[in-house]
Design a protein around this motif. Structure first.
Motif, short mmCIF file in Angstrom:
data_model
loop_
_atom_site.label_atom_id
_atom_site.label_comp_id
_atom_site.label_asym_id
_atom_site.label_seq_id
_atom_site.Cartn_x
_atom_site.Cartn_y
_atom_site.Cartn_z
N ILE A 171 50.64 29.04 34.76
CA ILE A 171 49.91 28.75 36.04
C ILE A 171 50.64 29.79 37.00
O ILE A 171 49.61 30.34 37.60
CB ILE A 171 50.42 27.45 36.51
N HIS A 215 48.06 32.02 39.34
CA HIS A 215 47.91 31.80 40.62
C HIS A 215 47.79 33.22 41.65
O HIS A 215 47.51 33.07 42.30
CB HIS A 215 49.02 30.92 41.14
N LYS A 237 42.82 23.67 40.54
CA LYS A 237 44.06 23.32 40.59
C LYS A 237 44.95 22.95 41.86
O LYS A 237 45.76 22.34 41.93
CB LYS A 237 44.97 23.92 39.43
N ASP A 238 44.51 23.92 42.67
CA ASP A 238 45.24 23.75 44.05
C ASP A 238 44.20 24.70 44.94
O ASP A 238 43.37 25.01 44.37
CB ASP A 238 46.54 24.27 44.02
N GLU A 241 48.37 18.78 38.14
CA GLU A 241 47.71 20.02 37.96
C GLU A 241 45.95 19.80 38.00
O GLU A 241 45.34 20.63 37.69
CB GLU A 241 47.92 20.82 36.71
N HIS A 256 54.02 25.86 30.28
CA HIS A 256 52.83 25.54 31.11
C HIS A 256 53.05 26.24 32.53
O HIS A 256 52.00 26.93 33.07
CB HIS A 256 52.52 24.24 31.06
N ASP A 263 46.00 36.32 42.77
CA ASP A 263 44.71 36.38 43.00
C ASP A 263 44.58 37.47 43.97
O ASP A 263 44.50 37.19 45.28
CB ASP A 263 43.84 35.26 43.28
N GLY A 317 41.61 37.18 46.32
CA GLY A 317 41.79 36.32 47.25
C GLY A 317 42.88 36.50 48.39
O GLY A 317 42.53 36.10 49.72
N PHE A 353 45.86 29.48 48.82
CA PHE A 353 47.52 29.57 49.26
C PHE A 353 48.17 28.38 49.39
O PHE A 353 48.09 27.80 50.42
CB PHE A 353 47.12 30.49 50.45
N PRO A 354 48.66 27.86 48.30
CA PRO A 354 49.40 26.68 48.37
C PRO A 354 50.67 26.80 49.14
O PRO A 354 50.79 25.81 50.01
CB PRO A 354 50.00 26.38 47.20
N MET A 378 41.25 38.70 50.64
CA MET A 378 40.06 37.88 51.64
C MET A 378 40.93 37.13 52.78
O MET A 378 40.35 37.17 53.87
CB MET A 378 39.48 37.21 50.70
N ARG A 402 37.08 31.65 45.79
CA ARG A 402 37.72 31.98 44.83
C ARG A 402 37.96 31.23 43.59
O ARG A 402 38.12 31.41 42.39
CB ARG A 402 38.99 32.91 45.10
N LEU A 403 37.93 29.77 43.93
CA LEU A 403 38.49 28.77 42.82
C LEU A 403 37.40 27.81 42.28
O LEU A 403 37.69 26.78 41.78
CB LEU A 403 39.77 28.15 43.44
#
Lengths: 206, 553
Positions: free
Chosen positions: A8, A12, B112-113, B522, A4, A14, A17, B116-117, A20, B190-191
């Motif tokens: 993810i 993640h 989920k977050d 998540e 999983h 992007d 993004g 940019f975590p 941007m 974006r999310l």
């Protein structure tokens, strides 16, 4: 769960993004310099004659040379991105190294320019400068702050470009995942762009 | 929001982290999980708020009677400066976006977050570094900064205290603010979950979005301004120093170009929280959703154009003063749109006066006083009478503490069960809300009268005729301290041995109430598809987590 997590991590990514985010950051950089341009405008308006006198002292040749260097480096970084997109990794690396060398050359020029000014006793707080009229003090104050801050950005850009260079060499930035290189390029174009405004303001308008 | 279809994993984010360490302090300090970062901010900000509050109480204690009471004039100057710097830069500006924005923005968007975590974690660390620099500036040679939080020139160049370090700290904190802002803007763009169009976003998201734009656009300007102050102190450049041809008024312009929009960084997220709480406790969809959403953007925009109302007495041209006065009035319009829409939402609502709602009522009362006295200050004639008096002090405490501070607590009372999975003592929380109301007005209302009578702000000493009102205000500060301690006590004891909270204790319908409390790592195992408007209470019937003892037929 581990399966999983991989899923993810993949999701993640992007690119739009990331681009941007970079544009937004560049926007803040423009505003940072925008504040200085505003101050420059105010004082140029207030001390127009003295700004003219002070600007005569600056070495237009070195300034022009640096402009050419920086514009060329913008070209090489753009070509480097294009090369990587087309899958030509070696050419991309080569062009990026050239960009770095040009950035270095810019800083060396800047070093000679600044040190000759300082040698003549023109630096903030110096006795020679404090005896000049207020407008000239402000001109040189702004000159040192604005080109200094720009120089700092050149150094940051150098670090940024070198980091991405390392990523290309290790392969984590590649034909299919080049957004980091693009962002470094964007940053470098900004450094170039700001110089294009600094050059006429300090060296050319007389 | 396809209710009941959201699959949920078993473990909460408390039990499962994003780092290699499953537990221990590093699993928090290095976590890129937006929820853990939000909670770390909460801890840091709570500590700084308490520090700032103690400094405030010390100031009030000094002012309990004319003449010297507990400290000398220089200490008083440093204490009010630090009170301002800590409260503004470490509490109010980052407060709601950093804590609740981080925690709930992705939840409310169905993400989920954040986008940019890792950058998010970096922002937190930059914030901490900035805060530590502020603390260091207290102890190194030269002594704590004494310029007031506005760092006005030319005093900030002349004083021998640690101005450079303190403003460098503010510069660093600005970086943190910018990075958080661009993270949030990108996240919103974006999310968003499938089906979540811009006009289906909860209003807290809208206001955080507007705030993030101000953070991005305004912060660099103060960054460069305070950098110039530092350069001026080290090298004597002369940009703002009149002796070298510079202009100190220009510093004020540059400072307020940022710092006035920053006022909206402080209040907009709070308004967003109010727009969440009111529909939930009135069991009614919000009145004028689009008007509220758009007014956030309008406030963000007009907020840029009003900075010079801080400078009516500094020597601007009359024309400029009139224009800025007019623009200042203009910003009252979108604020009023919000307040009227909240009131309209309550009309014929089925109101459930739980603690978060009571805090919102505190907010509406206090913020309205703060807003109306803002008009007194924005009007040229009255401004000249009360400029730089206690009237201003009272006004901005009503707006910032009565506005943002109150809502910080409201948000904490509203979302605490979701964040921690524990429920606090509801009765104590209600008493707290009432006590806060009394404390607040006792503490700050006398300052309006003092200011009108002519008591200047920032003064160490005062004439005997101000003594009674100063005494009342000081007594208010003690009740306030008691209230704050009780609030802390309530949450800490809830953390330690509170009973388990329901997933949806208030009957909210935005996305965060569709998942268990505390949320899993998540957030959503399967990204939800949004089909309803954000405040459509008809979906309560079909939601997975229906609050106990309620039926919605």
């Amino acid at each position: 769960m581990s399966n999983h997590a991989v899923n993810i991590a993949h999701k993640h990514r992007d690119d739009i993004g990331a681009r941007m985010g970079m544009w937004l950051f560049l926007f803040t950089e423009l505003l940072l310099f925008g504040g200085l341009f505003l101050i420059y405008a105010v004082y140029r308006h207030e001390y127009i004659a003295q700004f003219r006198v002070a600007a005569m002292e600056l070495n237009t040749t070195i300034g022009a040379l640096n402009t050419i260097i920086l514009l060329t480096s913008s070209l090489t970084v753009a070509l480097s991105i294009a090369a990587l997109q087309k899958g030509n990794r070696m050419l991309s690396i080569l062009l990026l190294i050239m960009t770095n060398i040009l950035a270095f050359a810019f800083m060396i020029n800047k070093y000679f320019e600044w040190s000759s000014k300082i040698h003549h006793g023109i630096y903030p707080g110096s006795e020679h400068l404090l005896n000049l009229p207020n407008g000239q003090i402000l001109f040189y104050g702004l000159y040192y702050i604005m080109t200094g801050l720009h120089g700092l950005h050149v150094i940051i850009g150098l670090v940024f470009l070198t980091t991405v260079l390392a990523f290309i060499i290790t392969g984590s930035v590649n034909k299919d995942n080049y957004v980091k290189l693009e962002n470094a390029g964007l940053y470098w174009h900004l450094v170039d762009l700001i110089w294009i405004f600094l050059f006429p303001l300090f060296y050319l308008i007389q | 929001m396809a209710n009941g279809t959201i699959a949920i994993s078993e473990k909460s984010f408390f039990e499962e982290g994003t780092t290699k360490q499953a537990s221990g302090i590093l699993s928090w300090l290095l976590s890129t999980d937006h929820k853990r970062i939000g909670i770390m901010y909460l801890f840091a900000i709570a500590i700084f708020f308490f520090t700032g509050a103690i400094l405030g109480v010390l100031m009030r204690l000094e002012l309990i009677a004319p003449g010297r009471t507990i400290m000398d004039a220089q200490t008083y100057n440093t204490i009010f400066t630090l009170h301002g710097v800590i409260m503004i830069f470490l509490f109010i500006v980052p407060g709601i976006p950093a804590v609740f924005g981080n925690f709930f923005l992705p939840l409310q968007l169905g993400a989920k977050d954040v986008a940019f975590p890792r950058l998010n974690l970096l922002s937190f660390w930059i914030y901490l570094v900035g805060a530590i620099l502020v603390l260091i500036s207290l102890f190194v040679k030269g002594g704590p900064i004494d310029t007031g939080w506005t760092f006005y020139m030319p005093y900030s160049v002349r004083t021998t205290t640690n101005v450079s370090l303190a403003i460098f700290a503010a510069f660093v904190l600005g970086f943190s603010s910018i990075l958080t802002g661009l993270n949030f803007v990108t996240t919103v763009h974006r999310l968003r979950a499938p089906g979540m169009t811009f006009f289906k976003m909860p209003l807290f998201v809208w206001s955080t979005y507007a705030t993030a734009w101000i953070q991005i656009i305004a912060t660099p300007v103060i960054g460069i301004t305070i950098l110039l102050v530092m350069l001026e102190r080290y090298f004597g450049v002369g940009i703002f120093d009149p002796a070298l041809g510079g202009d100190p008024i220009l510093f004020q312009h540059m400072f307020w170009i940022y710092s006035h929009p920053a006022v909206y960084i402080m209040i907009l997220p709070a308004m967003g929280v109010v727009s969440e709480i009111i529909p939930t406790f009135a069991r009614r969809t919000i009145f004028g959703y689009r008007a509220i959403a758009m007014s956030s953007l309008a406030i963000a925009f007009i907020g840029y154009l009003v900075w010079a109302h801080h400078m009516f007495t500094s020597g601007m041209s009359d024309t400029a003063a009139i224009i800025f006065s007019f623009l200042t009035f203009l910003v009252a319009l979108p604020s009023a749109i919000k307040v009227f829409n909240w009131v309209a939402t309550l009309y014929k609502g089925s109101i459930d006066p739980q603690p978060p709602f009571l805090w919102v009522m505190n907010f509406i009362f206090l913020f309205t006083i703060g807003g109306l006295t803002g008009l007194v200050l924005g009007t040229l004639v009255t401004n000249i009478h009360v400029h730089d008096t206690y009237f201003v002090v009272a006004h901005f405490h009503y707006v910032m503490f009565g506005g943002t501070g109150t809502i910080f607590f409201a948000a904490l009372y509203y979302w605490f069960p979701k964040m921690s999975g524990k429920m606090y003592n509801l009765k104590l929380a209600k008493i707290n809300a009432a006590l806060f109301f009394i404390a607040f007005n006792t503490l700050y209302f006398p300052k309006f009268i003092l200011g009108y009578m002519g008591m200047p702000r920032r003064y160490y000493d005062y004439l005997p005729e101000f003594a009674d009102l100063q005494l009342i205000s000081t007594i208010g500060s003690w009740i306030m301290l008691l209230t704050i301690i009780l609030i802390f006590y309530n949450f800490v004891s809830a953390m330690i041995n509170g009973k388990k909270a329901e997933a949806n204790p208030w009957g909210g319908v935005t996305l965060e109430w569709h998942i268990p409390s505390p949320p899993p790592l998540e957030n959503f195992d399967e990204i939800p598809t949004v089909t309803h408007e954000p405040y459509d209470f008809s979906q309560l019937k079909t939601m997975k987590y229906i609050p106990k003892g309620e039926s919605y037929e």
